[in-house]
Design an enzyme around this catalytic site. Structure first.
Site, short mmCIF file in Angstrom:
data_model
loop_
_atom_site.label_atom_id
_atom_site.label_comp_id
_atom_site.label_asym_id
_atom_site.label_seq_id
_atom_site.Cartn_x
_atom_site.Cartn_y
_atom_site.Cartn_z
N HIS A 151 2.04 -3.69 0.53
CA HIS A 151 2.58 -4.46 -0.63
C HIS A 151 1.74 -5.67 -0.62
CE1 HIS A 151 5.20 -6.27 -3.56
NE2 HIS A 151 5.42 -7.55 -2.76
N ASP A 190 -1.55 -4.72 -2.07
CA ASP A 190 -1.45 -4.95 -3.54
C ASP A 190 -1.94 -5.97 -4.14
OD1 ASP A 190 -1.09 -2.00 -3.79
OD2 ASP A 190 1.10 -1.99 -3.84
#
Length: 115
Positions: A80, A83
Site C-alpha cells: 500500500h 502504491d
C-alpha cells in the site's frame, strides 16, 4: 509464520504519510492553477516535491538494507505504501503539466483581449 517487524511497519506508514502529503499539495497546486495563481502553485509543487523526497529516501534506505542482507517482509501495508509513493510521483507530474497548460491558456486569453 514470521514475526511482525514493527520497524518495517513504521517505515511503511511514514511513506504513506509523506506520500499523502505530497499528493495533497499537488492537488492544491492544481486548484491554484485554476485560479491562475502560479506563485502559489509553484510553492505547493515545491512542498509536494519535498514530501516526495522524504518518502523516496525511506524507500532507498529500505533498498540499501535489503542489499546488505537485512530482509524486509513484504506485507499489505508495505505494498500500500508503494502504491502511495507511485501515485504521489504521478500526481506531482500531473500538477506540473496542468500548470503549464493553464499558463498557456492564460497567455491565449491575454492575446485574445489584446485583439
Amino acid at each position: 509464520m514470521s514475526e511482525v517487524n514493527e520497524k518495517d511497519y513504521e517505515l511503511a506508514f511514514q511513506i504513506i504519510t509523506y506520500a499523502g502529503d505530497a499528493q495533497s499539495s499537488a492537488i492544491e497546486a492544481i486548484a491554484a492553477c485554476e485560479k491562475y495563481d502560479f506563485d502559489k502553485a509553484e510553492e505547493l509543487i515545491d512542498a509536494a516535491n519535498k514530501s516526495y523526497i522524504k518518502c523516496h529516501e525511506i524507500q532507498t534506505s529500505m533498498f540499501a538494507n535489503e542489499a546488505n542482507g537485512l530482509k524486509t517482509d513484504v506485507n499489505i501495508i508495505l505494498v500500500h505504501a508503494q502504491d502511495h509513493l507511485t501515485m504521489a510521483n504521478l500526481r506531482i507530474g500531473e500538477a506540473k503539466n496542468i500548470m503549464n497548460l493553464y499558463k498557456k491558456i492564460q497567455q491565449l486569453e491575454n492575446k485574445e483581449k489584446d485583439i
